[in-house]
Design an enzyme around this catalytic site. Structure first.
Site, PDB file in Angstrom:
ATOM      1  N   HIS A 192      -0.097   0.322  10.148  1.00 55.30           N
ATOM      2  CA  HIS A 192      -1.445   0.689   9.706  1.00 55.30           C
ATOM      3  C   HIS A 192      -2.348   1.008  10.891  1.00 55.30           C
ATOM      4  CE1 HIS A 192       0.184  -2.228   6.709  1.00 55.30           C
ATOM      5  NE2 HIS A 192      -0.114  -1.233   5.909  1.00 55.30           N
ATOM      6  N   GLY A 201       0.800  -1.206   0.000  1.00 54.46           N
ATOM      7  CA  GLY A 201       0.000   0.000   0.000  1.00 54.46           C
ATOM      8  C   GLY A 201       0.837   1.261   0.000  1.00 54.46           C
ATOM      9  N   SER A 202       0.242   2.332  -0.507  1.00 53.24           N
ATOM     10  CA  SER A 202       0.859   3.653  -0.406  1.00 53.24           C
ATOM     11  C   SER A 202       0.719   4.157   1.035  1.00 53.24           C
ATOM     12  CB  SER A 202       0.181   4.621  -1.373  1.00 53.24           C
ATOM     13  OG  SER A 202       0.356   4.210  -2.711  1.00 53.24           O
ATOM     14  N   GLY A 203       1.389   5.272   1.303  1.00 50.89           N
ATOM     15  CA  GLY A 203       1.337   5.853   2.633  1.00 50.89           C
ATOM     16  C   GLY A 203       2.526   5.528   3.486  1.00 50.89           C
ATOM     17  N   HIS A 204       3.510   4.791   2.909  1.00 51.16           N
ATOM     18  CA  HIS A 204       4.663   4.343   3.693  1.00 51.16           C
ATOM     19  C   HIS A 204       5.992   4.835   3.131  1.00 51.16           C
ATOM     20  CE1 HIS A 204       1.926   1.725   5.782  1.00 51.16           C
ATOM     21  NE2 HIS A 204       1.652   1.020   4.696  1.00 51.16           N
ATOM     22  N   ASP A 256      -1.637  -8.766   0.398  1.00 46.93           N
ATOM     23  CA  ASP A 256      -0.419  -8.848  -0.416  1.00 46.93           C
ATOM     24  C   ASP A 256      -0.081 -10.298  -0.732  1.00 46.93           C
ATOM     25  OD1 ASP A 256      -0.173  -6.087  -0.286  1.00 46.93           O
ATOM     26  OD2 ASP A 256       1.192  -6.136   1.422  1.00 46.93           O
TER      27      ASP A 256
END
Length: 333
Positions: free
Chosen positions: A218, A53-56, A109
């Protein structure tokens, strides 16, 4: 929500468009901005694909580049990429020597990488998989397969990328990546929540004078929520948990990563490293390599994590090797 963005639903794709405009050494394939790859794959080299995921940032896509990874399937914020995106990236990075999948231990994932791998093998692309699971807070000893992959995956990226750059065969690159995985431990602390742009509000709450030891990237629950302690005491809690699982002897060498979660000043990260260094010095363990900064963030979450890799003569040269990506530079030894 106060963020520098346009439409929340465009957050990921506009971020990617900005990266491609700034860094021509990376590009995308299949007409999909989220199929992020190096613009110049090396013939005959094992390809390494990650995703998540994005955001990392800079995990995951930030480590695509020379001496590290070859491609990344990019999901929405805290969302898995699709199996088709993973497959498209796989096709691009396969240069005849097979592809190593290297990603964190999260259900979505795993499902989508497994599906992409099956489809790739139908196309005669050899696939091997190593799944990062370095977070000691997320499961007990004996059930490490349940642990989350967090900032320590950086060390696996680094070693696997160096091994592939040496033109080692796929099984050997996978073996070395898995060896590093098994010798890496991470634990963190969160001080504040973060906001997913399309949600527009924090996903959880932490009191102004509270911290959560062991929270996931998360917002997954940690070991305990309690009153905020001084930095040295927080680090001692983290190190006690990590060291309880290791067998360091005097004279051993380690690599240390002190990682900020997105909103922690660099000054505070160095205060954390100071204490980590003191603890390891007291055990007679040498810190051979150090990285301090943001390597696996959680949007604007305040907090930090400590990752420690137990080095040996086989792993150390891989960690020392040079690498260059749009988000990471290491000149090597």
């Amino acid at each position: 929500m106060k963020k520098l963005l346009n439409k929340p639903e465009d957050f990921v794709d506009e971020m990617l468009d900005g990266i491609y405009r700034a860094h021509p050494e990376v590009t995308h394939v299949a007409g999909d901005l989220r199929c992020y790859v190096t613009a110049a794959p090396v013939k005959g080299k094992v390809g390494i694909v990650t995703g998540g995921g994005s955001g990392h940032l800079p995990t995951f896509l930030g480590f695509v580049g020379k001496g590290m990874l070859d491609g990344c399937a990019v999901g929405g914020v805290f969302q898995s990429p699709s199996s088709d995106q993973i497959l498209q990236v796989t096709r691009h990075v396969d240069q005849g020597a097979g592809v190593l999948y290297l990603y964190g231990n999260y259900t979505g994932d795993i499902m989508n990488f497994d599906m992409a791998g099956e489809l790739a093998e139908i196309e005669d692309i050899q696939i091997r998989t190593v799944i990062g699971n370095d977070d000691v807070a997320s499961s007990v000893v004996g059930e490490e397969h349940k642990r989350r992959g967090v900032a320590g995956i950086f060390f696996i990226y680094k070693a696997a990328g160096a091994a592939a750059a040496r033109m080692l065969p796929l099984d050997e690159v996978a073996r070395l990546a898995d060896k590093v995985r098994g010798r890496t431990r991470t634990m963190g602390v969160a001080l504040s929540p973060c906001i997913i742009p399309e949600v527009g509000r924090p996903g959880f709450q932490i009191g102004a004078e509270e911290m959560e030891i062991g929270m996931g990237i998360h917002g997954e629950p940690g070991i305990s929520r309690e009153a905020l302690l001084p930095a040295d005491a927080v680090v001692d809690r983290i190190m006690d948990r990590i060291l309880a699982e290791t067998d360091y002897a005097r004279g051993d060498e380690v690599a240390v990563l002190v990682n900020g979660l997105g909103a922690t000043p660099l000054e505070e990260l160095y205060i954390i490293f100071r204490r980590v260094s003191q603890v390891m010095e007291g055990r007679g363990v040498t810190i051979r390599h150090v990285w301090v900064g943001e390597f696996a963030t959680s949007m604007e979450m305040a907090g930090a994590s400590v990752s420690i890799l137990h080095l040996d003569d086989e792993i150390e040269p891989l960690i020392a090797a040079g690498a260059q990506t749009p988000f990471f530079r290491h000149f090597g030894e």
